[in-house]
Motif scaffolding. Structure first.
Motif, PDB file in Angstrom:
ATOM      1  N   THR A 120       5.856  -8.917   0.763  1.00 52.19           N
ATOM      2  CA  THR A 120       6.760  -8.143  -0.086  1.00 52.19           C
ATOM      3  C   THR A 120       8.205  -8.484   0.256  1.00 52.19           C
ATOM      4  O   THR A 120       8.513  -8.903   1.368  1.00 52.19           O
ATOM      5  N   LEU A 121       9.067  -8.295  -0.713  1.00 55.00           N
ATOM      6  CA  LEU A 121      10.487  -8.605  -0.565  1.00 55.00           C
ATOM      7  C   LEU A 121      11.273  -7.315  -0.401  1.00 55.00           C
ATOM      8  O   LEU A 121      10.775  -6.228  -0.671  1.00 55.00           O
ATOM      9  N   HIS A 122      12.516  -7.453   0.039  1.00 52.52           N
ATOM     10  CA  HIS A 122      13.407  -6.305   0.201  1.00 52.52           C
ATOM     11  C   HIS A 122      14.690  -6.602  -0.574  1.00 52.52           C
ATOM     12  O   HIS A 122      15.194  -7.724  -0.506  1.00 52.52           O
ATOM     13  N   PRO A 123      15.233  -5.610  -1.305  1.00 49.92           N
ATOM     14  CA  PRO A 123      16.423  -5.885  -2.123  1.00 49.92           C
ATOM     15  C   PRO A 123      17.698  -6.151  -1.321  1.00 49.92           C
ATOM     16  O   PRO A 123      18.663  -6.677  -1.853  1.00 49.92           O
ATOM     17  N   HIS A 124      17.706  -5.806  -0.038  1.00 52.60           N
ATOM     18  CA  HIS A 124      18.903  -6.040   0.770  1.00 52.60           C
ATOM     19  C   HIS A 124      18.717  -7.305   1.607  1.00 52.60           C
ATOM     20  O   HIS A 124      17.774  -7.398   2.393  1.00 52.60           O
ATOM     21  N   PRO A 125      19.624  -8.278   1.449  1.00 55.75           N
ATOM     22  CA  PRO A 125      19.500  -9.527   2.204  1.00 55.75           C
ATOM     23  C   PRO A 125      19.442  -9.269   3.710  1.00 55.75           C
ATOM     24  O   PRO A 125      20.103  -8.368   4.214  1.00 55.75           O
ATOM     25  N   GLY A 126      18.638 -10.035   4.391  1.00 53.25           N
ATOM     26  CA  GLY A 126      18.530  -9.894   5.831  1.00 53.25           C
ATOM     27  C   GLY A 126      17.437  -8.940   6.264  1.00 53.25           C
ATOM     28  O   GLY A 126      17.016  -8.952   7.410  1.00 53.25           O
ATOM     29  N   LYS A 127      16.977  -8.097   5.359  1.00 55.33           N
ATOM     30  CA  LYS A 127      15.880  -7.184   5.699  1.00 55.33           C
ATOM     31  C   LYS A 127      14.583  -7.805   5.218  1.00 55.33           C
ATOM     32  O   LYS A 127      14.528  -8.385   4.142  1.00 55.33           O
ATOM     33  N   THR A 128      13.561  -7.679   6.022  1.00 56.08           N
ATOM     34  CA  THR A 128      12.267  -8.221   5.614  1.00 56.08           C
ATOM     35  C   THR A 128      11.297  -7.075   5.421  1.00 56.08           C
ATOM     36  O   THR A 128      11.368  -6.058   6.107  1.00 56.08           O
ATOM     37  N   ASN A 129      10.413  -7.253   4.489  1.00 51.35           N
ATOM     38  CA  ASN A 129       9.378  -6.276   4.257  1.00 51.35           C
ATOM     39  C   ASN A 129       8.082  -6.813   4.836  1.00 51.35           C
ATOM     40  O   ASN A 129       8.059  -7.804   5.545  1.00 51.35           O
ATOM     41  N   LYS A 130       7.001  -6.185   4.510  1.00 43.92           N
ATOM     42  CA  LYS A 130       5.715  -6.424   5.169  1.00 43.92           C
ATOM     43  C   LYS A 130       4.793  -7.309   4.345  1.00 43.92           C
ATOM     44  O   LYS A 130       4.922  -7.391   3.140  1.00 43.92           O
ATOM     45  N   GLN A 131       3.836  -7.905   5.043  1.00 46.12           N
ATOM     46  CA  GLN A 131       2.708  -8.534   4.364  1.00 46.12           C
ATOM     47  C   GLN A 131       1.665  -7.457   4.192  1.00 46.12           C
ATOM     48  O   GLN A 131       1.284  -6.797   5.160  1.00 46.12           O
ATOM     49  N   ILE A 132       1.238  -7.259   2.955  1.00 47.89           N
ATOM     50  CA  ILE A 132       0.253  -6.204   2.697  1.00 47.89           C
ATOM     51  C   ILE A 132      -0.866  -6.749   1.819  1.00 47.89           C
ATOM     52  O   ILE A 132      -0.756  -7.826   1.241  1.00 47.89           O
ATOM     53  N   SER A 133      -1.911  -5.972   1.724  1.00 51.80           N
ATOM     54  CA  SER A 133      -3.069  -6.315   0.905  1.00 51.80           C
ATOM     55  C   SER A 133      -2.652  -6.502  -0.552  1.00 51.80           C
ATOM     56  O   SER A 133      -1.995  -5.640  -1.139  1.00 51.80           O
ATOM     57  N   LEU A 134      -3.054  -7.630  -1.141  1.00 54.93           N
ATOM     58  CA  LEU A 134      -2.728  -7.901  -2.541  1.00 54.93           C
ATOM     59  C   LEU A 134      -3.399  -6.877  -3.458  1.00 54.93           C
ATOM     60  O   LEU A 134      -2.798  -6.429  -4.432  1.00 54.93           O
ATOM     61  N   SER A 135      -4.612  -6.472  -3.148  1.00 60.13           N
ATOM     62  CA  SER A 135      -5.296  -5.497  -4.017  1.00 60.13           C
ATOM     63  C   SER A 135      -4.584  -4.143  -3.978  1.00 60.13           C
ATOM     64  O   SER A 135      -4.405  -3.501  -5.014  1.00 60.13           O
ATOM     65  N   LYS A 136      -4.128  -3.709  -2.802  1.00 64.35           N
ATOM     66  CA  LYS A 136      -3.379  -2.445  -2.704  1.00 64.35           C
ATOM     67  C   LYS A 136      -2.028  -2.576  -3.414  1.00 64.35           C
ATOM     68  O   LYS A 136      -1.583  -1.654  -4.097  1.00 64.35           O
ATOM     69  N   TYR A 137      -1.397  -3.729  -3.243  1.00 60.11           N
ATOM     70  CA  TYR A 137      -0.119  -3.995  -3.911  1.00 60.11           C
ATOM     71  C   TYR A 137      -0.269  -3.818  -5.421  1.00 60.11           C
ATOM     72  O   TYR A 137       0.524  -3.145  -6.067  1.00 60.11           O
ATOM     73  N   ASN A 138      -1.328  -4.425  -5.979  1.00 58.33           N
ATOM     74  CA  ASN A 138      -1.521  -4.373  -7.430  1.00 58.33           C
ATOM     75  C   ASN A 138      -1.790  -2.961  -7.933  1.00 58.33           C
ATOM     76  O   ASN A 138      -1.292  -2.577  -8.993  1.00 58.33           O
ATOM     77  N   VAL A 139      -2.553  -2.175  -7.180  1.00 54.97           N
ATOM     78  CA  VAL A 139      -2.839  -0.793  -7.588  1.00 54.97           C
ATOM     79  C   VAL A 139      -1.540   0.008  -7.657  1.00 54.97           C
ATOM     80  O   VAL A 139      -1.250   0.673  -8.660  1.00 54.97           O
ATOM     81  N   ILE A 140      -0.739  -0.062  -6.597  1.00 55.43           N
ATOM     82  CA  ILE A 140       0.506   0.714  -6.550  1.00 55.43           C
ATOM     83  C   ILE A 140       1.503   0.187  -7.579  1.00 55.43           C
ATOM     84  O   ILE A 140       2.140   0.960  -8.300  1.00 55.43           O
ATOM     85  N   LYS A 141       1.648  -1.136  -7.665  1.00 49.88           N
ATOM     86  CA  LYS A 141       2.575  -1.740  -8.633  1.00 49.88           C
ATOM     87  C   LYS A 141       2.229  -1.304 -10.054  1.00 49.88           C
ATOM     88  O   LYS A 141       3.105  -0.863 -10.806  1.00 49.88           O
ATOM     89  N   ASP A 142       0.959  -1.393 -10.431  1.00 50.84           N
ATOM     90  CA  ASP A 142       0.550  -1.026 -11.787  1.00 50.84           C
ATOM     91  C   ASP A 142       0.854   0.438 -12.073  1.00 50.84           C
ATOM     92  O   ASP A 142       1.286   0.791 -13.174  1.00 50.84           O
ATOM     93  N   ASN A 143       0.637   1.303 -11.085  1.00 55.60           N
ATOM     94  CA  ASN A 143       0.914   2.734 -11.273  1.00 55.60           C
ATOM     95  C   ASN A 143       2.409   3.004 -11.375  1.00 55.60           C
ATOM     96  O   ASN A 143       2.837   3.804 -12.211  1.00 55.60           O
ATOM     97  N   TRP A 182       4.043   5.376   1.934  1.00 55.66           N
ATOM     98  CA  TRP A 182       4.486   4.142   2.599  1.00 55.66           C
ATOM     99  C   TRP A 182       4.322   2.951   1.668  1.00 55.66           C
ATOM    100  O   TRP A 182       5.245   2.162   1.479  1.00 55.66           O
ATOM    101  N   TYR A 183       3.139   2.824   1.075  1.00 56.42           N
ATOM    102  CA  TYR A 183       2.917   1.713   0.138  1.00 56.42           C
ATOM    103  C   TYR A 183       3.835   1.841  -1.070  1.00 56.42           C
ATOM    104  O   TYR A 183       4.377   0.843  -1.557  1.00 56.42           O
ATOM    105  N   GLY A 184       4.005   3.062  -1.560  1.00 55.52           N
ATOM    106  CA  GLY A 184       4.876   3.276  -2.716  1.00 55.52           C
ATOM    107  C   GLY A 184       6.295   2.824  -2.440  1.00 55.52           C
ATOM    108  O   GLY A 184       6.911   2.135  -3.252  1.00 55.52           O
ATOM    109  N   GLU A 185       6.820   3.173  -1.277  1.00 53.14           N
ATOM    110  CA  GLU A 185       8.193   2.795  -0.910  1.00 53.14           C
ATOM    111  C   GLU A 185       8.307   1.282  -0.728  1.00 53.14           C
ATOM    112  O   GLU A 185       9.241   0.649  -1.234  1.00 53.14           O
ATOM    113  N   THR A 186       7.364   0.697  -0.016  1.00 44.90           N
ATOM    114  CA  THR A 186       7.387  -0.748   0.237  1.00 44.90           C
ATOM    115  C   THR A 186       7.327  -1.533  -1.069  1.00 44.90           C
ATOM    116  O   THR A 186       8.090  -2.481  -1.283  1.00 44.90           O
ATOM    117  N   ILE A 187       6.456  -1.125  -1.962  1.00 41.29           N
ATOM    118  CA  ILE A 187       6.269  -1.856  -3.220  1.00 41.29           C
ATOM    119  C   ILE A 187       7.405  -1.568  -4.193  1.00 41.29           C
ATOM    120  O   ILE A 187       7.835  -2.457  -4.928  1.00 41.29           O
TER     121      ILE A 187
END
Length: 96
Positions: free
Chosen positions: A8-31, A64-69
């Motif tokens: 996952t990406l972060h909108p602020h340069p220099g900050k890194t986000n996490k590697q997360i499950s693609l299936s969980k990412y898609n569920v939260i993103k779609d919602n 947590w997933y909602g905020e990250t995504i």
């Protein structure tokens, strides 16, 4: 079988986000995107709607997933914050 991950990406340069499950990412993103198709919620409203939609079927911390995504979708310019106070979230129309 090894679970697929997404960085996952972060909108602020220099900050890194996490590697997360693609299936969980898609569920939260779609919602998140389905919520934003019909409204421009504040951060609290967005997280509350997201939680109520997925709490019975999602395994993991919805907030947590909602905020990250949400941050990832901002970084990818799929959603954006409005200039209003309090800030609200909306879809970036050029990416629909």
């Amino acid at each position: 079988m090894k679970e697929e991950k997404i960085q996952t990406l972060h909108p602020h340069p220099g900050k890194t986000n996490k590697q997360i499950s693609l299936s969980k990412y898609n569920v939260i993103k779609d919602n998140i995107l389905s919520i934003l198709r019909d409204s421009e919620p504040t951060h609290t409203e967005l997280m509350e709607k997201l939680y109520s939609q997925v709490k019975d079927t999602f395994e993991g911390g919805v907030q947590w997933y909602g905020e990250t995504i949400k941050l990832d979708l901002e970084a990818r310019k799929i959603i954006e914050r409005t200039a209003s106070k309090p800030e609200k979230y909306k879809l970036v129309t050029s990416n629909l």
